[in-house]
Design a protein around this motif. Structure first.
Motif, PDB file in Angstrom:
ATOM      1  N   PHE A 107      17.603  -1.732  -8.548  1.00  0.00           N
ATOM      2  CA  PHE A 107      18.114  -0.781  -7.486  1.00  0.00           C
ATOM      3  C   PHE A 107      18.175  -1.400  -6.128  1.00  0.00           C
ATOM      4  CE2 PHE A 107      17.373   2.646 -10.695  1.00  0.00           C
ATOM      5  CZ  PHE A 107      18.802   2.926 -10.881  1.00  0.00           C
ATOM      6  N   GLU A 387      23.609   8.093 -23.454  1.00  0.00           N
ATOM      7  CA  GLU A 387      22.393   8.662 -22.761  1.00  0.00           C
ATOM      8  C   GLU A 387      21.681   9.532 -23.647  1.00  0.00           C
ATOM      9  OE1 GLU A 387      21.054   7.967 -19.260  1.00  0.00           O
ATOM     10  OE2 GLU A 387      22.278   6.229 -20.189  1.00  0.00           O
ATOM     11  N   ARG A 390      20.131   8.048 -26.724  1.00  0.00           N
ATOM     12  CA  ARG A 390      19.108   7.413 -26.501  1.00  0.00           C
ATOM     13  C   ARG A 390      17.948   8.472 -26.643  1.00  0.00           C
ATOM     14  NH1 ARG A 390      19.158   6.495 -20.961  1.00  0.00           N
ATOM     15  NH2 ARG A 390      17.802   8.650 -20.665  1.00  0.00           N
ATOM     16  N   TRP A 393      13.876   9.464 -26.009  1.00  0.00           N
ATOM     17  CA  TRP A 393      13.342   8.327 -25.071  1.00  0.00           C
ATOM     18  C   TRP A 393      14.030   8.017 -23.901  1.00  0.00           C
ATOM     19  CZ3 TRP A 393       9.126   7.129 -27.685  1.00  0.00           C
ATOM     20  CH2 TRP A 393       9.068   6.987 -29.269  1.00  0.00           C
TER      21      TRP A 393
HETATM   22  C1  HEM Z   1      23.202   3.310 -15.064  1.00  0.00           C
HETATM   23  C2  HEM Z   1      22.426   4.229 -14.785  1.00  0.00           C
HETATM   24  C3  HEM Z   1      21.809   5.226 -15.317  1.00  0.00           C
HETATM   25  C4  HEM Z   1      20.365   5.648 -15.224  1.00  0.00           C
HETATM   26  C5  HEM Z   1      19.232   4.608 -14.540  1.00  0.00           C
HETATM   27  C6  HEM Z   1      20.147   6.766 -15.928  1.00  0.00           C
HETATM   28  C7  HEM Z   1      18.914   7.421 -16.114  1.00  0.00           C
HETATM   29  C8  HEM Z   1      18.700   8.745 -16.559  1.00  0.00           C
HETATM   30  C9  HEM Z   1      17.502   9.230 -16.925  1.00  0.00           C
HETATM   31  C10 HEM Z   1      16.340   8.696 -16.004  1.00  0.00           C
HETATM   32  C11 HEM Z   1      17.596  10.332 -17.448  1.00  0.00           C
HETATM   33  C12 HEM Z   1      16.773  11.499 -17.839  1.00  0.00           C
HETATM   34  C13 HEM Z   1      15.781  11.231 -18.819  1.00  0.00           C
HETATM   35  C14 HEM Z   1      16.273  11.406 -20.170  1.00  0.00           C
HETATM   36  O1  HEM Z   1      17.081  12.407 -20.417  1.00  0.00           O
HETATM   37  O2  HEM Z   1      16.494  10.521 -20.888  1.00  0.00           O
HETATM   38  C15 HEM Z   1      19.005  10.118 -18.082  1.00  0.00           C
HETATM   39  C16 HEM Z   1      19.636  11.326 -18.681  1.00  0.00           C
HETATM   40  C17 HEM Z   1      21.127  11.427 -18.902  1.00  0.00           C
HETATM   41  N1  HEM Z   1      22.097  10.870 -18.310  1.00  0.00           N
HETATM   42 FE1  HEM Z   1      21.766   8.841 -17.547  1.00  0.00          FE
HETATM   43  N2  HEM Z   1      21.176   7.250 -16.371  1.00  0.00           N
HETATM   44  C18 HEM Z   1      22.298   6.413 -16.014  1.00  0.00           C
HETATM   45  C19 HEM Z   1      23.671   6.514 -16.319  1.00  0.00           C
HETATM   46  C20 HEM Z   1      24.167   7.880 -16.682  1.00  0.00           C
HETATM   47  C21 HEM Z   1      25.560   7.982 -16.386  1.00  0.00           C
HETATM   48  C22 HEM Z   1      26.759   7.086 -15.746  1.00  0.00           C
HETATM   49  C23 HEM Z   1      26.176   9.094 -17.048  1.00  0.00           C
HETATM   50  C24 HEM Z   1      27.224   9.843 -17.099  1.00  0.00           C
HETATM   51  C25 HEM Z   1      27.548  11.126 -17.195  1.00  0.00           C
HETATM   52  C26 HEM Z   1      24.468   9.741 -17.635  1.00  0.00           C
HETATM   53  C27 HEM Z   1      24.367  10.739 -18.331  1.00  0.00           C
HETATM   54  C28 HEM Z   1      23.249  11.328 -18.679  1.00  0.00           C
HETATM   55  C29 HEM Z   1      22.915  12.465 -19.426  1.00  0.00           C
HETATM   56  C30 HEM Z   1      24.121  13.425 -20.158  1.00  0.00           C
HETATM   57  C31 HEM Z   1      21.517  12.839 -19.495  1.00  0.00           C
HETATM   58  C32 HEM Z   1      20.924  13.768 -20.205  1.00  0.00           C
HETATM   59  C33 HEM Z   1      20.379  13.431 -21.517  1.00  0.00           C
HETATM   60  C34 HEM Z   1      19.812  14.645 -22.459  1.00  0.00           C
HETATM   61  O3  HEM Z   1      19.590  15.611 -21.541  1.00  0.00           O
HETATM   62  O4  HEM Z   1      19.762  14.456 -23.598  1.00  0.00           O
HETATM   63  N3  HEM Z   1      23.723   8.824 -17.514  1.00  0.00           N
HETATM   64  N4  HEM Z   1      19.719   9.336 -17.451  1.00  0.00           N
END
Ligand code: HEM
Ligand code: HDD
Ligand code: HEM
Lengths: 452, 404
Positions: A107, A387, A390, A393
């Motif tokens: 970042f 996401e 995953r 975790w």
């Molecule tokens: C590239 C950088 C990204 C980082 C560093 C990142 C980081 C995170 C973090 C910290 C969380 C919360 C913890 C978790 O629920 O596991 C998360 C959840 C989530 N992110 Fe990402 N993310 C990225 C990209 C994206 C993008 C582009 C999307 C597009 C829509 C996305 C969709 C989500 C969703 C849907 C969740 C919720 C998962 C759940 O509630 O089951 N992420 N992400």
């Protein structure tokens, strides 16, 4: 659940789900703008380049009008991205607090990309007619480069979360941090980067093309509109078939590095030799119901072998499995839409090559109008696959999401506020785009005519 | 030493953010207090046009501070962000509204729309510096303990010291903006505007200084240890330097040396921030020293290398932007540059070789989708990307605008 001793003491957060939804909402708002941040500068510069080559004022008008849209969308990208940066601390302080030293470098470098991007967007947008044409064109190039490096950096972080490395755990403490190894020595990075970068061109290309295709259906079809349609559509049409190839690569990488995610994508309960692939259907009670099974297809796709064994969900405890249907349905949406976009792209390319003109059928333009929003759906569905697949975790098999969350109260209030603000923002963006589209074409003889 | 270096960068970034982005926020404050009528309109327009090309670049300093902090002092960052969730969220919403108004202003067609957008802009310009200042005040008055949301959600930043610092942040922003806008008005050659902003600068400057001095009483009562830190040793020297610099800038404004005044004002801000940091060093948060909070040696080295390498790219770019902005190249009525485009009227679309594109595609599929070695994948991806570029050049430009 894990052996990790987090930097801050994990707390019970009643509103973990809301926190996750808030994060997902913020991404879903940011990521379409990112697609434009990646691809739009290239289109604008290409139009400007055509003008420099041919002297045709039409291309100058095009570049100037597009650059106004680019500036407006960039501003929205900046603010939504800022919210994401805040949320790394506001929602997941323990994730950042424990692993900030491992992934933060990505970042930090990204920050410099944003600097370069913001500086040169300012110069480019306000420099029309005020810089020499060559200098003006040159000032656009850093925007393209920093769009790429910015994506590279942020995706290196995401790839690390999905496939962590570059540190050791000793008694639960994070030691031996090697950020370069963590971020760039990571085999998960490359397919994510390329897949996302191409997705940016698909989404921006089809959405811009959709606007002009819609215009054509309404009878707006002059030279200007044809050029404005052909540039983005050609980009998207070529990128879509390639995206299918890259997606296949991504799936094979996931198969080896995140077998549980793959099992969730396919709804595969038990490890199976020569596993079948299910199209459509609903996962329940450990199997996919109502789906169409294609024997051996999964083994073939994932491992290029008729009888390869594909690991099932039951290789891990139920608490360690992601929500299967969310992942599965998102994945199928992405692949379904991706396939259709690729077909549309091939049709376009064939007509362009064979007939040396644009397609003429109204159906083609109706399809392009649909392809715009659908490509956006595919983009978000893809990220949901990655996401949510995953889960549970935040750092794959190292830190559970529940340990990462903040202990602060008021998450539902924040979530509600952000939702309202983002809905207003969506209306505002729609409004400004319509306004910019309506503004009269600046006369090509007065290069200073554009005022942003 | 290495442990503290990122903190120095972060504080330098914070100073730049306060000075540069602070002026952007302050411009919003002046829009709010512009009143009505033609003169007010002029003030609003001037405030907008001066800031529009530079606000995004100025904003990135905040991102810089955040990323340096979470990379170098992750535990402290997590503690601060979780306890101060409320003001930071408020600042975030303010940033959204402000940025959105910049975007929207490009599309306005009527006075009424303009007024609505400017009102949102101005409101957000008040809220954001206040919230960020209050958050800083919470840290300064030791109300942010180590831990996951271990401090109070509200009283951590809604207390006399925090509110004071929030108010100073707003007043200071208004002051910086007025100085900047006065300088800008002089460049454009508008003496009336110049005078308007000079008066505002003097007023805001005196006010900010008065609040800051009176605020020492508040700090004495509310955050005694902060008061003691600030009024002894090197911090006292920095504080005195800041007061002197502040007074000097007022004199410079009065004599219309606006550019110098901007530097003076920056100096005053930098001195306060440095003084505060010196006073507290090595404590970062209560019970957590900079050394304890710092990431491991290798992570810090990597960060420092990245920051220095980034600075090599950043500063020339910033210099270019500000040179163009400050020499008036972005002004609306500057005569356009001679366009020497398309002199040759070269035609485009010389056959680049459809065969090359086809070969690249086939190679790409073979290496990426059939082969399985990582090196093959790497070459395969590159071939596919090269295919995209060649194929695009092959079909896109030729006679696009004329066929169909
Ligand atoms: C590239 C950088 C990204 C980082 C560093 C990142 C980081 C995170 C973090 C910290 C969380 C919360 C913890 C978790 O629920 O596991 C998360 C959840 C989530 N992110 Fe990402 N993310 C990225 C990209 C994206 C993008 C582009 C999307 C597009 C829509 C996305 C969709 C989500 C969703 C849907 C969740 C919720 C998962 C759940 O509630 O089951 N992420 N992400
Ligand atoms: C326009 C958008 C778009 C389109 C048409 C496709 N994808 Fe995609 N896909 C994405 C946009 C996307 C993405 C940018 O949203 C993701 C999320 C994470 C990533 O790296 O790319 C993604 C992730 C993603 C993943 C998970 C990768 C991971 O978890 O690391 C797989 C397996 C695929 N895709 C496979 C495909 C296949 C087989 C497609 C073909 C039909 C396809 N995608 C079309
Ligand atoms: C945790 C995840 C993310 C964070 C914290 C984040 C942060 C940010 C920030 C702070 C900005 C504003 C930059 C500025 O001030 O100029 C921004 C813009 C941008 N981000 Fe993100 N971002 C995230 C996810 C992503 C993802 C997944 C991508 C893409 C691949 C991405 C690519 C970009 C790009 C290209 C821009 C430029 C904006 C534009 O041109 O419209 N970001 N992001």
């Amino acid at each position: 659940m894990s052996q990790l001793a987090a930097a801050l003491t994990p707390v019970h957060q009643r509103y973990l789900l809301e926190a996750r939804q808030m994060q997902a909402l913020s991404f879903a708002v940011h990521i379409p703008l990112v697609a434009f941040g990646i691809a739009f500068p290239v289109m604008v510069l290409f139009a400007e380049w055509l003008h420099r080559r041919t002297g045709d004022p039409l291309y100058l008008t095009l570049a100037q009008r597009w650059s106004r849209v680019m500036v407006a969308l960039f501003a929205v990208g900046v603010i939504t991205g800022t919210i994401l940066s805040f949320e790394m601390g506001l929602l997941w302080p323990n994730f950042t607090g424990t692993f900030g030293s491992v992934f933060g470098l990505g970042f930090a470098i990204e920050g410099f990309s944003f600097f370069v991007e913001a500086i040169f967007i300012g110069i480019y947008a306000y420099g029309w007619g005020r810089l020499s044409p060559r200098a003006h064109f040159a000032s656009g190039i850093p925007i393209v480069i920093s769009g790429f490096t910015g994506s590279l950096m942020v995706i290196s972080v995401n790839a690390w979360m999905n496939h962590p490395g570059g540190f050791h755990l000793l008694g639960g403490k994070v030691i031996d941090v090697n950020p370069l190894q963590a971020l760039f020595g990571n085999s998960f990075l490359w397919h994510e980067l390329i897949h996302m970068y191409i997705a940016g061109y698909i989404v921006a290309g089809f959405l811009v093309a959709a606007a002009y295709a819609f215009g054509r259906l309404r009878g707006r079809w002059g030279r200007y509109e044809r050029a404005a349609l052909a540039i983005p559509l050609t980009i998207a049409a070529l990128a879509s078939p390639v995206q299918v190839l890259v997606g296949d690569w991504a799936a094979r990488e996931v198969a080896t590095m995140q077998p549980v995610k793959l099992a969730a994508i396919e709804g595969l309960q038990a490890s199976t030799r020569g596993a079948p692939e299910h199209l459509l259907g609903w996962y329940t009670d450990g199997q996919v119901k109502y789906g169409i099974a294609i024997p051996h297809m999964l083994s073939l796709l994932a491992f290029h072998s008729w009888n390869a064994t594909v690991k099932g969900l039951d290789t891990v405890a139920p608490a360690q499995r992601p929500p299967v249907n969310v992942v599965r349905i998102s994945f199928q949406m992405m692949v379904g839409i991706g396939t259709m976009l690729a077909l549309l792209g091939v049709v376009y390319v064939v007509v362009r090559i064979r007939r040396k003109r644009l397609p003429e059928s109204r159906w083609f333009y109706r399809a392009v109008v649909l392809a715009g929003p659908l490509s956006l759906v595919a983009l978000i569905a893809g990220w949901v696959t990655t996401e949510v697949g995953r889960q549970p975790w935040v750092v794959y098999r190292v830190m559970p999401t529940a340990d990462a969350v903040t202990g602060a109260g008021g998450i539902p209030i924040g979530y509600g506020t952000l939702l309202v603000v983002y809905i207003a923002l969506a209306f505002a963006v729609a409004w400004i785009l319509r306004r910019l589209a309506r503004k009269p074409l600046p006369s090509a003889d007065t290069p200073g005519g554009v005022h942003v | 030493m290495l442990d503290a270096l990122p903190l120095v960068f972060a504080l330098a970034g914070l100073t730049l953010y306060t000075v540069l982005a602070g002026a952007d926020f302050g411009a919003g404050v002046w829009q709010l207090f512009a009143g009505r009528g033609a003169h007010a309109e002029e003030i609003r327009e001037h405030a907008h046009h001066s800031m529009a090309p530079v606000w995004e670049a100025n904003h990135v300093w905040l991102i810089f501070v955040l990323t340096v902090m979470w990379t170098a002092y992750p535990e402290a960052f997590g503690s601060i962000a979780s306890t101060l969730a409320a003001p930071l969220f408020l600042a975030g919403v303010g940033i959204i509204l402000r940025g959105a108004s910049y975007a929207l202003r490009a599309g306005i067609e009527s006075r009424r729309e303009l007024r609505v957008i400017d009102a949102v802009f101005a409101g957000a310009s008040l809220v954001t510096p206040f919230a960020l200042g209050a958050a800083a005040g919470a840290i300064a008055s030791e109300r942010v303990p180590v831990g996951n949301a271990a401090g109070a959600l509200f009283s951590s930043w809604l207390n006399p010291t925090s509110i004071l610092i929030g108010v100073i942040a707003v007043a200071n922003s208004a002051y910086l903006a007025a100085v900047y806008l006065a300088a800008d008005a002089r460049r454009v050659g508008d003496p009336e505007l110049e005078n308007a902003f000079r008066t505002r600068a003097l007023g805001a400057g005196v006010l900010a200084g008065a609040i800051a001095l009176a605020g020492l009483v508040v700090v004495h009562a509310d955050a005694h240890s902060l008061f003691e830190q600030l009024t002894s040793g090197s911090a006292l020297a920095a504080l005195v330097a800041s007061v002197l610099a502040g007074a000097a800038t007022l004199a410079l404004v009065a004599h219309r040396h606006f550019e110098l005044a901007r530097f003076g004002a920056s100096l005053a801000v930098a001195a306060v921030i440095a003084g505060w940091a010196l006073a507290r060093y090595p404590t970062l948060l209560p019970g957590l020293t900079v050394q304890q909070a710092a990431a491991s040696h290798d992570a810090l080295v990597a960060l420092l290398v990245a920051v220095i390498a980034g600075a090599v790219v950043l500063f020339p770019s910033l210099a270019l932007l500000f040179r163009l902005a400050l020499t008036g190249r972005f002004d609306p009525d500057v005569p356009a540059r001679e366009d020497d485009v398309g002199r040759g009227r070269r035609s485009i679309g010389a056959p680049l070789g459809a065969r090359v594109a086809a070969a690249l595609l086939i190679a790409g599929v073979g290496l990426l989708n059939v082969a399985s070695a990582p090196w093959a994948h790497a070459i395969g991806v590159v071939s596919l990307l090269a295919f995209l570029v060649t194929a695009f050049l092959q079909i896109a430009p030729s006679a696009i605008g004329t066929d169909g």
